[in-house]
Every structure is written in structure tokens, then in C-alpha cells.
Scaffold this active site. Sequence first.
Site, PDB file in Angstrom:
ATOM      1  N   GLY A   1     -26.514 -43.446  -1.994  1.00  0.00           N
ATOM      2  CA  GLY A   1     -25.303 -43.745  -2.752  1.00  0.00           C
ATOM      3  C   GLY A   1     -25.540 -44.003  -4.226  1.00  0.00           C
ATOM      4  O   GLY A   1     -24.610 -43.993  -5.030  1.00  0.00           O
ATOM      5  N   LEU A   2     -26.775 -44.274  -4.613  1.00  0.00           N
ATOM      6  CA  LEU A   2     -27.183 -44.372  -6.014  1.00  0.00           C
ATOM      7  C   LEU A   2     -26.436 -45.438  -6.799  1.00  0.00           C
ATOM      8  O   LEU A   2     -26.396 -45.383  -8.026  1.00  0.00           O
ATOM      9  CB  LEU A   2     -27.006 -43.012  -6.729  1.00  0.00           C
ATOM     10  CG  LEU A   2     -27.588 -41.771  -6.038  1.00  0.00           C
ATOM     11  CD1 LEU A   2     -27.208 -40.521  -6.808  1.00  0.00           C
ATOM     12  CD2 LEU A   2     -29.098 -41.862  -5.935  1.00  0.00           C
ATOM     13  N   CYS A   3     -25.857 -46.430  -6.140  1.00  0.00           N
ATOM     14  CA  CYS A   3     -25.122 -47.499  -6.845  1.00  0.00           C
ATOM     15  C   CYS A   3     -24.030 -46.936  -7.729  1.00  0.00           C
ATOM     16  O   CYS A   3     -23.719 -47.505  -8.777  1.00  0.00           O
ATOM     17  CB  CYS A   3     -26.055 -48.348  -7.712  1.00  0.00           C
ATOM     18  SG  CYS A   3     -27.062 -49.468  -6.775  1.00  0.00           S
ATOM     19  N   ASN A   4     -23.497 -45.786  -7.378  1.00  0.00           N
ATOM     20  CA  ASN A   4     -22.450 -45.194  -8.203  1.00  0.00           C
ATOM     21  C   ASN A   4     -21.352 -44.643  -7.291  1.00  0.00           C
ATOM     22  O   ASN A   4     -21.222 -43.436  -7.105  1.00  0.00           O
ATOM     23  CB  ASN A   4     -23.042 -44.089  -9.097  1.00  0.00           C
ATOM     24  CG  ASN A   4     -22.086 -43.703 -10.207  1.00  0.00           C
ATOM     25  OD1 ASN A   4     -20.916 -43.433  -9.956  1.00  0.00           O
ATOM     26  ND2 ASN A   4     -22.578 -43.691 -11.427  1.00  0.00           N
TER      27      ASN A   4
END
Length: 716
Positions: free
Chosen positions: A363-366
Site C-alpha cells: 500500500g506504500l502509505c499512500n
Amino acid sequence: MEQFSKDMMSNLFGNPHSASPSSQLSSRRIDEIRLRVLRFFCADPNEFDVVFVANATAGMKLLLEIFRDYHEESSGPYSRKGFWFGYHHESHTSLIGMREVAGAGSRCFESDEEVETWLSEGGIGTGSSGAADALFGYPAQSNMTGRRLPLDWCGRLRRLTQADRPKIYSLLDAAALVSTAPLDLSDAAQAPDFTVLSFYKIFGFPDLGALILRKSCAPLLGRRKYFGGGTVDMVVCSKENWHAKKTQSLHDQLEDGTVQVHNIIALDSAFDIHERLFGDMSSISRHATYLVKCLYEGLSSLRHHNGQPVCEIYNDGRSEYGDSTRQGPVVAFNIRDAKADWISNVEVEKLATIRNIHIRTGGLCNPGGVASFLQLAAEEMKQNFADGQRCEPELEGSISKPTGAIRVSLGAMSNLDDVNMFIKFIREFFVPPNTETIPRLTRLSEMYSIFPTMCVKTLTIYPIKSCAGWNVRPEMNWDVLPEGLALDREWCLVHLGSGAALSQKACPKMALIRPSIDLENGVLRIRADCSKTEQRSMASEIIVPLRSSLTLLDQASCQATKNQGSRVCGDVVTLQRYTSEEIARFFSSALGVACTLARFPAGGPGASCRQSKVNAHDDIKRLTHAEKGLDERVGRPILLSNESPILIISQSSVDHLNTQIEASGGRKVNAESFRANVVIDETDHSASHAGLPYIEDSWESLHIGRQKFKVSIPGL
Ligand SMILES: *Cc1c(COP(=O)(O)O)cnc(C)c1O
């Protein structure tokens, strides 16, 4: 690190704010470094100040505290209902979180166009009644795709603010941008009011962040409620609660407690060395921009034999790899196979790890970026969460729809070899030659009509999850239970601090822990073949009773057990943890990790107990799962659809794989490498149809004794 070490060895740095020479030294150095930070970003010290914080996120939290407290008190015309918060949808989670305390509401801008429109309309509509001070935050570079957003929004927002209107402040999240690009705040009129960043993203070390703020925002700080340590001059704590905050500088008012003296000192060395190695940020920017162009062109030109593109690269058309004002050195993408099915990025990351390639997946913190590029609706994201996506996604191989992306980031240290090596890696693992995929599938359908006689070659249980297996001898009878073979993954090792179950991935030495079942004496014997050096005093074997009744567990080496929630692959399960010091010492010294043995409660709370054991099978994926469709003894269906209590592989599949491995110059693997419970083999190797790899993939069910199991194949 060497220069910092020298600095530390030759100076004594005291706690600032005292008169002692060591304290004075620290204060003087910190002042210098603060100025150096401003100069690094071309910021005029008369216009801006630097507040040292733990990281970019802490900078945002501090700002949030300032805004919340300022707008809580009803002293201005626009400050009664809290502040309004606007943010770009490609923001990092840390920035999005600020919306939760924005009392006057918030808005997520779904695109650059929405921001442009909002700006051209004068930034109206902020707050439910349109009359609240506003903060607009956005990333200078998306931490998902590396796209660089317009920096002129900050200046335009500033020009919108008029004396008789609520104020609109700008917050630039520069954390991703500044690692590979210069940030120039020299034109104060164009610069953001607030900028947050993390130094470790520029230099690797120290772990430190900064909030750079405009000095003219000082009135906002006056109502921040909390004070502590350095930020207060005098406090009266008797009947009257009175205090006088520091007012000398903005950072004096905001750096609560002792600043990270040594981290700040380390920043000096970081600046020096970085400059010596790389020159200025614009040369890093040119270097990284060139590399990402090569990476993008390499990945986007990869094709399968049928012309199908291999990589789906996430950019919105505005991104121009090669133009450093619009794109940072990051490529976010997912991979498809020749049939255009998605490859799970978990699989990509695992293979990359084997090649010592460090990439980020998931999810890449985005969340906003991931949702829009992967076209995930809010409901889908919630469902993925409910399905346990927080943990590692279960699926491997091809999947119906990706829930995350692969992100490759380049920087000052990367070079063209890295880029070419990565493209070669993708080609090697995900662009198979035409001949490999098709035959296997046609073979499978041919094989449907053939029923070779099969036998069980080996039967293996793994008494302790992720540790070595133990073979059931051919003459032994062994119970097959609804949750799998008796005593298979009955135990696991849990970390003494976190309570989480250990896995071989994080702790490879687990493979050297060898449990064996001694039925005559009713005990589990555990030996550890780990390095002998540090464990001379350690017992060579530890013994635990097989009977799981608490009374037995209470005795001897396991004086007591504790019921305690533990995490096995993200699921909270109930485990019985052995409290014996001896057991903890045995495993801790064998693995070099503070851990102890735990047991899944026998027959415990059915579902959670069984699911936890099944989820514990996370180290075996590409095998055929024999899934019991119906618990025939009680005649009720098993509720958990992903339950797969017995793992099976056929010798012919392993043999076939080995011919492929050998053909490409690799080393053969044993069937044991797959950690299956049952290795099956064909009885007649001389038969004309002998050697039918993957025949087990064509089976629907399997009988063991009088029980019938449903066969499921993960990832197919
Ligand atoms: C990394 C990053 C953050 C968070 O930085 P921390 O150092 O984890 O606080 C915020 N925003 C962006 C764009 C980032 O890349």
C-alpha cells in the site's frame, strides 16, 4: 559515520540551556546547524525558522497541535470552529491523518485540476460555513509514483489571503522530494508557510526531521497549550496555574524537552560528507533523473512473447520521466503475465529479496494514490482490510486484482548497473520464453484421463511452526484430524516482547531447530543445531510433554502456562506460552532472539485455534493444499474457506522442476525444501505415462482412510 564518531570522541556535548562549557558547546553547534539547514534550502533566516522534530510525521503532528489549539479558543472572528483542512489525494497517510482534528471540516482534492479550480475561485468553500482559517497540505513528490506536484500552489495560496478573510496556510510535505532534489525557499513570497521533511531520507543518518516555518506565523504559536522542558521560562504550580513560555524564537517555543542533541550534531557530518560525495542537490537530481528515465524506458518496453506488456506503470500521463520538475526517480508499477493476469507483488518482493534487491511493495502509505491508480473503491479497500490484507496478502502467483504496487526508488547512490540489473531481474523471472507456460497447461488437461497409482513416499509433520520437520516412520500409525496431521504445527515460537510468532523469514536459524516426537515416553524432544560458540552452557536438548492438558503442562519443565493473545500472521490467536525459564533460555540462545515456546490450545476455541494453525502455514504456498471440505465426524462444513490443513507435493513435480532448474544452470532442490506434509510418488516409474508433473493440480479430492479431502491449489 566516521566523521561523526570523531566529533563525538573529541568533544563533550552537554544538555543545552546551561552555562557549563559542554552545554555551551552544544548550544553553539546547534545554532550553527540550524542555520546550515536553512541555507541548505536557501531559506532566509529572517523569514524562516527550523524546528527539529523526530521525523516529517512529527512535524505534521506539531503543526496540527498548533492549529488545533489556536482555533479552539474563540478569540478571533474565524477561529471558533476549529480549522479547515484541505489535502491532495496523493498525500502520505501522515498528512491525511491531520483531517481527523480539523474541526471545521476537510476536503480531499481528487486531482491537480480540482486544486487549480479551487485556487482560481479564490480558495472558497473552506469550512462548513466558509469562514474558518484553512490549512492546505500536499506532497511535493508523491511517495507512491514519484510524481512531482506543482510548487507554485503555495505562492498562489499566499496571494489569496486578504486582511478581511480567513487565512489559508500552506503545508508542503517535502519528505519524498528533498532526498533527490533541491528545495529552494529563497523567494519567501512563493515559499510554503510550513515545510516538513526527514533528514534520514536525504542522508540515511541521522534519524531526525524538521518543520521549517515562516516567522510571520508566530501569532499562531501563542495559544499552543502544552509546554515542557525547554519551551517554558517559568511555571508556577501552586494554587495558581501560571506559566510564561519562551518567546525568543519560534523553535524555542516549539521544541519541548531536550532536543536530539547528538542527532543534530550528526547532521553537521551528514551535510559535510554528502556535499563531498555528491556536490549539491541539483547534481543528484540530474543523476537520478537520468537513471529513472532509463528504468522507465526499460520496464515499459518489456513485452511477453505475444506482445502483451509486462509492466503496468502507474503515472497519470502528466509524469515525464526525464523532467525533474515533474517526476522524481521512482517507478511504481505492477506486473502481468502473458495472459494479462496480475502477478502478486508479494511474489515479486520475495524474489527480489533473494537477489538482494531492496524494493517496496504493498500500500506504500499512500492510500489515495493506490486507490486511484489501482481503481480500488473505498468498499473494496475496506473488504481487503477485512480479509486480512494488513498482514502479508495470502495470495501468490497470479491474482485477480492487485491491492498494492511495486515501487522502485533510485537515488544518489544508485547507478546504471542497478537499473540494468533490475530490468534483467524482471525479465528473468516474469518474462518466460514462449515454450514454458503453454505446455504445462496442455499437459494438465491431457493428464485428466490418466490415473497412475500413487503411494505416499514420506509423511512429515512440523511440530514447531517454521522449524525442521520430523518424518513419521512407515510402520507408525498417525492420526489425521480435521485440522491436519496430529501434532503438525502444534507449537510455535513467540517473541518474548511482542508476543508475535517467529517465522523462518525473519529468523532463518529456526530451520536448525529439530523437534522429534517420542511416543513411548510421551514427549517432544527438541534439539538445536545452531552455532555452538555462544551456547556451551546450554542444554543440548529440551523436553516437553506431548499431552497438552494444563495439569501436565504445569509440571516439570513447564511449570505454568499463560493464556495470552499472540499474533500469528496478523491474526490475534490464543496461545499457551510456556513460562519455564529453561525453555525460554534454550530457544533464545539457539536463535539469538528473545523467545519461547507456545502451544495452540488443544481443541481450544475451535475456529480461532484451527485458523491460527492454518495461517501458520505461511511458509508453504506453492503446494497443493488438501482441503477438507466436510468434517465428516460431525457432519458440518468447515467455515474457514482458506483452511488448508495438509500440504502435498508430488515427487514428479519436484523432478520436473529440477530439470528446469538444471537446464538454467541452477542447483537441484529436494522435495523436503517445500515443507510438505505428504510427498506422493508414482508407484510405477516404468509405465508409459510415468512422470506426470503437477498431476496433483488436476485432482479435485483425495481420500485418506475413510476421510475425503477437497484439493485446492493456491494461486491458480
Ligand atoms: C516518508 C514520507 C513521509 C513520512 O516520513 P517519516 O519520516 O516517516 O515521518 C511523509 N510524506 C512523504 C511524501 C514521505 O515520502
